[in-house]
Design a protein around this motif. Structure first.
Motif, PDB file in Angstrom:
ATOM      1  N   ARG A 123      11.194   9.583  33.994  1.00 14.23           N
ATOM      2  CA  ARG A 123      12.488  10.395  34.081  1.00 14.23           C
ATOM      3  C   ARG A 123      13.565   9.281  34.293  1.00 14.23           C
ATOM      4  NH1 ARG A 123      12.021  15.010  37.029  1.00 14.23           N
ATOM      5  NH2 ARG A 123      14.244  15.192  36.699  1.00 14.23           N
ATOM      6  N   ASP A 166      15.732  12.852  29.609  1.00 17.02           N
ATOM      7  CA  ASP A 166      14.259  13.442  29.566  1.00 17.02           C
ATOM      8  C   ASP A 166      14.685  14.597  28.575  1.00 17.02           C
ATOM      9  OD1 ASP A 166      15.704  14.094  31.568  1.00 17.02           O
ATOM     10  OD2 ASP A 166      14.220  14.757  32.610  1.00 17.02           O
ATOM     11  N   SER A 219       9.177  11.977  26.491  1.00 18.00           N
ATOM     12  CA  SER A 219       9.968  11.337  27.631  1.00 18.00           C
ATOM     13  C   SER A 219       9.215  10.276  28.301  1.00 18.00           C
ATOM     14  CB  SER A 219      10.806  12.510  28.591  1.00 18.00           C
ATOM     15  OG  SER A 219      11.233  11.680  29.443  1.00 18.00           O
ATOM     16  N   LEU A 234      13.713   4.794  31.450  1.00 14.46           N
ATOM     17  CA  LEU A 234      13.023   5.783  32.027  1.00 14.46           C
ATOM     18  C   LEU A 234      12.046   4.894  33.238  1.00 14.46           C
ATOM     19  CD1 LEU A 234      11.769   7.923  29.156  1.00 14.46           C
ATOM     20  CD2 LEU A 234      13.792   8.444  30.675  1.00 14.46           C
TER      21      LEU A 234
END
Lengths: 333, 333
Positions: free
Chosen positions: A244, A251, A261, A240
């Protein structure tokens, strides 16, 4: 140096390509043996042919024949068979396979039909793509057919669809209730999988999807215990950036399993075995107190080129090397 | 008019295309129903896919998509999958399948794997090629897997190889001891096969190989009896011109089963049901005494064009029409 990596598809493959690049430029290739344990939960039977998307993405990427734009499938691909299958009314029509790619699936299905285990089939495919020469062994996580299904609710009705249908056909845009992995509980690790983790000098977790890629591999009986028990430092790369994924729907997958997330959320999924954790420079994750979580390294994580991926892999190996000294000869209880 | 034809591959398909052309130009299409009983003894599983060469040749030819030069396979064909299969080391490498053609085999294998009988699969393929609109029903001789094998002697050792290996790989150039048709004894005729023969107004035997095409169909339990019992005149077209086949190796096949390679020899194989027999203008066959053999018609038999094939089919129907009057309502004992 025995390096073992757990990997999903595009992110894992690009990280591994970077790893090989790093080993080559640091002249460590000769001494390094890389074993990749690939996710097979994405596998699906299409048109009667067994398709292993993650294994194939790794094979094509390391073999220099991946479609760079897509991240998966073959470069210079044609679709003559798919056009004809559509004309015949063959289903499903939401998953298009290229001609060269189809040859892989035809060959794999032929061998599986003759009783050759998936691991042996994968070894033959790896020969085609020069993996042995590159010092890489690719193992499917299991020889047993395992399939990730997604329980979704549509028009008030709950039903399970194949992961690929959810991911490819619906772009993960249908609310998922949960993931159900058919066959996982009783799936024996493929030959060499547990040994590769136990006997590794370094275990790497590339920036693959923590739920439906690495999470599935972790669910193969024995794999998680092997990770908890290995003397090798286990170093992961957060998938991530800013909470994201760079691509894909990690996510949404995390949300589905009730995990935030974030890099901290993902690290939590690996808490019982993760020693080192690479996160993006400005990642919000707080440094765990010593002994209560992985050692953090902050650096750029965007694999914008092979060199960028190589640098990330180099940083992961460097962290592992520091941690190896600390971890000493002791395995966890 | 219910026309039923027994057919092998290229010769049968070209004759049938001529038959449809003849029916169209004589405005008989609307009233004619053509049922084709296709040989499946040539069928082979290649790369795990079920290939039905004779059925496909008929489908592609009647569907206007056959490779005219070869006589089989698709026109405008590419071979991307085959090239990749070769790179993977997939075997056999002596049978190359085009991309469009492969779609047929993938689709067929998918359906067979789901338990759909070959006759139902063939009906779906026939839809793709517009056969119902052309008034044609294509039936495989049986839904059971049947395979013609050839017993050959190589280096003093006798062994059985698949018909396709003998025909395609070796060009029928290895001495054949005999043909063995695996599964034929217990193969039930596909639904509609016996009815199509019994209820026909005309039964036609196109110039297909009398041993390994029509001969195999005749071996399906019940087929020969249906031909002996039908009230329809049975009219055949000799596959030999000057004692030699126009293409293929019918002469070698006849020699293998101990029959002279001549129109008389072939007629002898059909002696118990053949009413009319078209032979080449200067064919050496003697006119049988009335009642002791088929009524002969001599005419050009080279299917050098669709029109030439149409004229031959027209001659066969014309002979059948004369014989129908003679044969009256009586079936043979």
């Amino acid at each position: 140096m025995r390096i073992t990596a757990l990997a999903g598809g595009v992110g894992g493959a690009r990280f591994l390509r970077g790893l090989l690049e790093h080993l080559a430029t640091t002249r460590a290739s000769d001494r390094a043996q890389v074993t990749v344990i690939g996710n097979t939960g994405d596998d699906i039977t299409l048109f009667g042919l067994r398709v292993c998307p993650d294994l194939d993405t790794i094979l094509y990427t390391l073999g220099g024949s991946v479609h760079e734009g897509q991240g998966w499938g073959r470069s210079d691909e044609s679709h003559h068979v798919a056009v004809e299958l559509a004309a015949l009314g063959a289903t499903p029509q939401w998953f298009s396979l290229g001609d060269k790619d189809l040859a892989t699936h035809i060959y794999r299905s032929q061998l599986l039909g003759q009783g050759v285990p998936l691991s042996a089939v994968t070894a033959r495919l790896a020969d085609r793509w020069g993996l042995p020469e590159a010092g890489v062994t690719l193992l499917p996580m299991t020889d047993a057919p395992v399939e990730t299904h997604v329980v979704v609710t549509e028009a008030g009705e709950q039903r399970a669809i194949h992961f690929q249908e959810w991911w490819v056909r619906h772009g993960a845009a249908i609310d998922a209730e949960r993931f159900v992995v058919a066959g996982l509980d009783s799936a024996a690790p493929a030959p060499g999988v547990l040994e590769a983790i136990r006997n590794a000098d370094v275990v790497l977790l590339p920036p693959s999807n923590p739920v439906v890629s690495i999470g599935i591999i972790l669910g193969v009986p024995g794999v998680r215990d092997a990770l908890r028990g290995t003397r090798a430092p286990v170093v992961g790369v957060s998938p991530l950036i800013g909470g994201r994924p760079v691509r894909g729907h990690a996510d949404i997958c995390l949300e589905t399993v009730g995990v935030e997330s974030s890099s901290a959320g993902v690290a939590g999924l690996y808490a019982d075995f993760l020693d080192g954790w690479l996160v993006e420079t400005d990642d919000a994750m707080q440094e765990p107190r010593p002994g209560s979580g992985p050692v953090l390294v902050r650096r750029p994580l965007l694999m914008s080129s092979v060199q960028a991926a190589a640098d990330i892999a180099g940083a992961a190996l460097s962290l592992a090397s520091q941690l190896a000294a600390k971890k000493g000869g002791e395995s966890r209880p």
